[in-house]
Design a protein around this motif. Structure first.
Motif, PDB file in Angstrom:
ATOM      1  N   HIS A 101      40.467  45.827  61.322  1.00  0.00           N
ATOM      2  CA  HIS A 101      39.329  45.859  60.402  1.00  0.00           C
ATOM      3  C   HIS A 101      39.713  46.264  58.986  1.00  0.00           C
ATOM      4  CE1 HIS A 101      39.748  50.123  61.076  1.00  0.00           C
ATOM      5  NE2 HIS A 101      39.380  50.001  62.338  1.00  0.00           N
ATOM      6  N   SER A 102      40.931  46.768  58.787  1.00  0.00           N
ATOM      7  CA  SER A 102      41.345  47.231  57.466  1.00  0.00           C
ATOM      8  C   SER A 102      42.201  46.220  56.709  1.00  0.00           C
ATOM      9  CB  SER A 102      42.128  48.543  57.602  1.00  0.00           C
ATOM     10  OG  SER A 102      41.300  49.559  58.119  1.00  0.00           O
ATOM     11  N   VAL A 103      42.615  45.153  57.360  1.00  0.00           N
ATOM     12  CA  VAL A 103      43.556  44.217  56.743  1.00  0.00           C
ATOM     13  C   VAL A 103      42.913  43.439  55.594  1.00  0.00           C
ATOM     14  CG1 VAL A 103      44.998  42.179  57.143  1.00  0.00           C
ATOM     15  CG2 VAL A 103      44.935  44.032  58.839  1.00  0.00           C
ATOM     16  N   LEU A 104      41.710  42.945  55.802  1.00  0.00           N
ATOM     17  CA  LEU A 104      41.014  42.198  54.760  1.00  0.00           C
ATOM     18  C   LEU A 104      40.108  43.084  53.916  1.00  0.00           C
ATOM     19  CD1 LEU A 104      39.923  38.952  56.671  1.00  0.00           C
ATOM     20  CD2 LEU A 104      42.025  39.364  55.400  1.00  0.00           C
ATOM     21  N   GLY A 105      39.912  44.312  54.357  1.00  0.00           N
ATOM     22  CA  GLY A 105      39.056  45.227  53.610  1.00  0.00           C
ATOM     23  C   GLY A 105      37.675  45.396  54.190  1.00  0.00           C
ATOM     24  N   ASP A 106      37.514  45.218  55.520  1.00  0.00           N
ATOM     25  CA  ASP A 106      36.236  45.493  56.165  1.00  0.00           C
ATOM     26  C   ASP A 106      35.926  46.986  56.161  1.00  0.00           C
ATOM     27  OD1 ASP A 106      34.789  43.170  57.287  1.00  0.00           O
ATOM     28  OD2 ASP A 106      36.697  42.752  58.247  1.00  0.00           O
ATOM     29  N   MET A 107      36.929  47.793  56.416  1.00  0.00           N
ATOM     30  CA  MET A 107      36.734  49.229  56.541  1.00  0.00           C
ATOM     31  C   MET A 107      36.773  49.891  55.162  1.00  0.00           C
ATOM     32  SD  MET A 107      36.131  51.961  58.145  1.00  0.00           S
ATOM     33  CE  MET A 107      36.033  51.280  59.787  1.00  0.00           C
ATOM     34  N   GLY A 108      35.618  49.925  54.499  1.00  0.00           N
ATOM     35  CA  GLY A 108      35.520  50.609  53.218  1.00  0.00           C
ATOM     36  C   GLY A 108      36.086  49.854  52.045  1.00  0.00           C
ATOM     37  N   VAL A 113      32.137  45.285  49.454  1.00  0.00           N
ATOM     38  CA  VAL A 113      31.494  45.276  48.140  1.00  0.00           C
ATOM     39  C   VAL A 113      31.459  43.899  47.485  1.00  0.00           C
ATOM     40  CG1 VAL A 113      32.197  47.660  47.721  1.00  0.00           C
ATOM     41  CG2 VAL A 113      33.627  45.800  46.851  1.00  0.00           C
ATOM     42  N   GLY A 114      32.170  42.927  48.041  1.00  0.00           N
ATOM     43  CA  GLY A 114      32.304  41.637  47.380  1.00  0.00           C
ATOM     44  C   GLY A 114      30.985  41.000  47.002  1.00  0.00           C
ATOM     45  N   ALA A 115      30.004  41.038  47.920  1.00  0.00           N
ATOM     46  CA  ALA A 115      28.716  40.401  47.661  1.00  0.00           C
ATOM     47  C   ALA A 115      27.888  41.160  46.631  1.00  0.00           C
ATOM     48  CB  ALA A 115      27.930  40.275  48.964  1.00  0.00           C
ATOM     49  N   LYS A 118      27.937  40.899  41.766  1.00  0.00           N
ATOM     50  CA  LYS A 118      27.040  40.246  40.800  1.00  0.00           C
ATOM     51  C   LYS A 118      25.962  41.182  40.278  1.00  0.00           C
ATOM     52  CE  LYS A 118      24.004  38.279  44.373  1.00  0.00           C
ATOM     53  NZ  LYS A 118      23.451  37.023  44.930  1.00  0.00           N
ATOM     54  N   TYR A 119      25.704  42.290  40.987  1.00  0.00           N
ATOM     55  CA  TYR A 119      24.678  43.230  40.553  1.00  0.00           C
ATOM     56  C   TYR A 119      25.237  44.330  39.645  1.00  0.00           C
ATOM     57  CZ  TYR A 119      21.832  41.209  44.293  1.00  0.00           C
ATOM     58  OH  TYR A 119      21.124  40.347  45.101  1.00  0.00           O
ATOM     59  N   ALA A 120      26.546  44.458  39.584  1.00  0.00           N
ATOM     60  CA  ALA A 120      27.168  45.608  38.927  1.00  0.00           C
ATOM     61  C   ALA A 120      27.247  45.444  37.413  1.00  0.00           C
ATOM     62  CB  ALA A 120      28.563  45.842  39.497  1.00  0.00           C
ATOM     63  N   THR A 121      27.080  46.565  36.708  1.00  0.00           N
ATOM     64  CA  THR A 121      27.320  46.599  35.275  1.00  0.00           C
ATOM     65  C   THR A 121      28.819  46.705  35.033  1.00  0.00           C
ATOM     66  OG1 THR A 121      27.208  49.014  35.163  1.00  0.00           O
ATOM     67  CG2 THR A 121      25.123  47.807  34.951  1.00  0.00           C
ATOM     68  N   GLU A 122      29.230  46.551  33.776  1.00  0.00           N
ATOM     69  CA  GLU A 122      30.647  46.691  33.445  1.00  0.00           C
ATOM     70  C   GLU A 122      31.149  48.081  33.819  1.00  0.00           C
ATOM     71  OE1 GLU A 122      32.956  44.541  32.382  1.00  0.00           O
ATOM     72  OE2 GLU A 122      31.452  42.978  32.696  1.00  0.00           O
ATOM     73  N   HIS A 123      30.334  49.099  33.540  1.00  0.00           N
ATOM     74  CA  HIS A 123      30.721  50.467  33.893  1.00  0.00           C
ATOM     75  C   HIS A 123      30.920  50.599  35.399  1.00  0.00           C
ATOM     76  CE1 HIS A 123      30.545  54.792  34.555  1.00  0.00           C
ATOM     77  NE2 HIS A 123      29.470  54.618  35.318  1.00  0.00           N
ATOM     78  N   GLN A 124      29.996  50.046  36.176  1.00  0.00           N
ATOM     79  CA  GLN A 124      30.094  50.157  37.635  1.00  0.00           C
ATOM     80  C   GLN A 124      31.279  49.381  38.184  1.00  0.00           C
ATOM     81  OE1 GLN A 124      26.198  48.753  38.657  1.00  0.00           O
ATOM     82  NE2 GLN A 124      25.215  50.732  38.262  1.00  0.00           N
ATOM     83  N   LEU A 125      31.557  48.240  37.578  1.00  0.00           N
ATOM     84  CA  LEU A 125      32.730  47.471  37.999  1.00  0.00           C
ATOM     85  C   LEU A 125      34.004  48.276  37.794  1.00  0.00           C
ATOM     86  CD1 LEU A 125      31.986  43.871  36.661  1.00  0.00           C
ATOM     87  CD2 LEU A 125      32.331  44.508  39.044  1.00  0.00           C
ATOM     88  N   GLU A 126      34.147  48.863  36.625  1.00  0.00           N
ATOM     89  CA  GLU A 126      35.370  49.600  36.307  1.00  0.00           C
ATOM     90  C   GLU A 126      35.466  50.919  37.056  1.00  0.00           C
ATOM     91  OE1 GLU A 126      37.977  48.462  34.599  1.00  0.00           O
ATOM     92  OE2 GLU A 126      36.837  46.583  34.583  1.00  0.00           O
ATOM     93  N   ARG A 127      34.346  51.612  37.197  1.00  0.00           N
ATOM     94  CA  ARG A 127      34.369  52.953  37.792  1.00  0.00           C
ATOM     95  C   ARG A 127      34.412  52.913  39.312  1.00  0.00           C
ATOM     96  NH1 ARG A 127      34.567  56.638  40.465  1.00  0.00           N
ATOM     97  NH2 ARG A 127      33.672  58.735  40.297  1.00  0.00           N
ATOM     98  N   MET A 130      35.956  47.774  41.202  1.00  0.00           N
ATOM     99  CA  MET A 130      37.322  47.287  41.063  1.00  0.00           C
ATOM    100  C   MET A 130      38.348  48.231  41.704  1.00  0.00           C
ATOM    101  SD  MET A 130      37.056  44.335  40.063  1.00  0.00           S
ATOM    102  CE  MET A 130      38.831  44.070  40.042  1.00  0.00           C
ATOM    103  N   PRO A 131      38.179  49.565  41.616  1.00  0.00           N
ATOM    104  CA  PRO A 131      39.103  50.433  42.361  1.00  0.00           C
ATOM    105  C   PRO A 131      39.078  50.186  43.874  1.00  0.00           C
ATOM    106  CG  PRO A 131      38.007  51.699  40.660  1.00  0.00           C
ATOM    107  CD  PRO A 131      37.353  50.341  40.685  1.00  0.00           C
ATOM    108  N   VAL A 132      37.915  49.773  44.411  1.00  0.00           N
ATOM    109  CA  VAL A 132      37.852  49.403  45.827  1.00  0.00           C
ATOM    110  C   VAL A 132      38.684  48.151  46.069  1.00  0.00           C
ATOM    111  CG1 VAL A 132      36.341  48.583  47.681  1.00  0.00           C
ATOM    112  CG2 VAL A 132      35.609  50.469  46.231  1.00  0.00           C
ATOM    113  N   VAL A 133      38.542  47.183  45.175  1.00  0.00           N
ATOM    114  CA  VAL A 133      39.299  45.932  45.311  1.00  0.00           C
ATOM    115  C   VAL A 133      40.800  46.207  45.285  1.00  0.00           C
ATOM    116  CG1 VAL A 133      39.826  43.753  44.147  1.00  0.00           C
ATOM    117  CG2 VAL A 133      37.448  44.523  44.336  1.00  0.00           C
TER     118      VAL A 133
END
Length: 393
Positions: A101-108, A113-115, A118-127, A130-133
């Protein structure tokens, strides 16, 4: 005339060279690295997960190009189609790896977060996102409450506007990945309203937020926790999307999850079928292998047919999603049929293994427990039927 090769449920993807190459590399990683790593460290599907272990898998999966692979190229992924993502998810659970479950990023990770990007602001993306990605942060998604499961509108966790903040109060349960997460995506009802819900990004070390150890489900996988909010102050900048979009964000994610859970269930049931075929060839009863008995042959035939039908249904729906079509009804159909069919396969696998299949810790026994859960998780059988029937009315 040459012998016809034995039938296998393992797909080859000969018609899709990119997918065939991806699946080949994934199978090699699972069998040559991940499974030996788990064996060397005594990791099983029922082991308590710790962050260092998960980070090891995240890093290695990222090096191999799998972590976040479904994201668009501009975010570091390969822009996989839903069809391709379903194929990879099936391979993961078919391997029997506890950390699949952790190989593709299912676990956290990114799949969580991929879906929501589209709702995130620039601040939310950076903070946050994107660190999750990149595998630097982990998140959990929290919508369910003790009295608000299938009926999410009964949720009582509230968000009260207060200056440049929102104050959260309430108790969320069954939050997958909460024990290892850095922050949560929390859906709450706006205080003073009955039908307005919003989503928030909440750091789990915020004062007034506590993570409690969740109940261990029948699968034995210790992946869930409770989130308790007591006067937990969240910056207004952490509102995800707009006020009132909480259910759209939450249910939209759940709809996609319903489809993407299906290949994982198929992979687990495929593993049970493979184990049953191997067992039937080697287990001798009444002087002959079980596979020589017509009753056993019929069970295996039924199992293979159900899995073929489930995979065909899921892949057809994934192809519709790839074309941009609305799959809300079909996602319910897929989850309904796949969860029921895969559980029947697991039940037959236990039956074929006899007393061995009833032994706690036997792989088919664990698969049986896991697949039983998914007749409830992310929507019960009855909820799916209700949704389908409503669409037909």
């Amino acid at each position: 005339m040459p012998d016809t090769p034995a039938y296998t449920l393992t797909p080859s993807y000969d018609d899709n060279p990119r997918l065939r190459e991806l699946v080949g590399r994934l199978r090699a990683y699972l069998t040559e690295e991940l499974l030996p790593y788990e064996q060397a460290h005594g990791i099983t599907a029922e082991s308590a997960l710790d962050r260092p272990t998960l980070e090891h898998v995240w890093r290695r999966s990222a090096e191999l190009g799998f972590y976040g692979i479904s994201l668009p190229p501009e975010l570091g992924g390969q822009g996989l189609t839903f069809t391709e993502l379903c194929a990879l998810k099936e391979e993961l659970t078919a391997s029997g790896a506890a950390l699949s479950h952790s190989v593709l990023g299912d676990m956290g990770g990114p799949l969580r977060v991929g879906a929501l990007l589209k709702y995130a602001t620039e601040h939310q993306l950076e903070r946050y996102l994107m660190p999750v990605v990149r595998g630097e942060l982990a998140c959990c998604f929290s919508i369910t409450e003790q009295d608000a499961g299938s009926d999410v509108r009964r949720m009582r966790t509230t968000a009260t506007p207060d200056g440049d903040s929102y104050v959260l109060d309430g108790h969320k349960v069954f939050s997958s990945a909460a024990p290892v997460a850095d922050f949560a995506i929390v859906v709450a009802r706006m205080a003073g309203t009955e039908e307005t819900y919003s989503a928030f990004l909440v750091d789990l070390d915020t004062p007034g937020c506590r993570v409690l150890e969740g109940e261990v489900p029948m699968s034995g996988q210790r992946m869930e926790g409770d989130l308790v909010f007591d006067n937990c102050r969240v910056p207004a900048s952490n509102l995800l999307g707009e006020t009132g979009q909480g259910l759209r964000i939450g249910i939209g994610r759940i709809t996609l999850n319903r489809l993407l859970h299906c290949p994982s269930l198929i992979g687990a049931a495929r593993r049970a079928w493979d184990l049953s075929v191997a067992w039937s060839k080697t287990r001798v009863a009444f002087g002959q292998p079980l596979l020589a008995l017509q009753a056993v042959q019929h069970k295996l035939a039924d199992m293979a047919t159900e899995l073929y039908a489930a995979r065909s249904m899921v892949m057809a729906t994934a192809a519709r999603a790839d074309r941009g079509e609305n799959i809300a009804v079909e996602a319910n159909m897929c989850k309904l049929f796949t969860s029921e069919a895969c559980f029947r396969v697991a039940d037959q696998a236990v039956q074929l293994h006899g007393k061995a299949g009833l032994t706690r810790g036997h792989e088919v026994e664990r698969i049986f427990r896991t697949l039983r859960m998914f007749r409830i998780v992310t929507g019960t059988t009855e909820i799916h039927k209700n949704a389908i029937a409503k669409a037909l009315a």
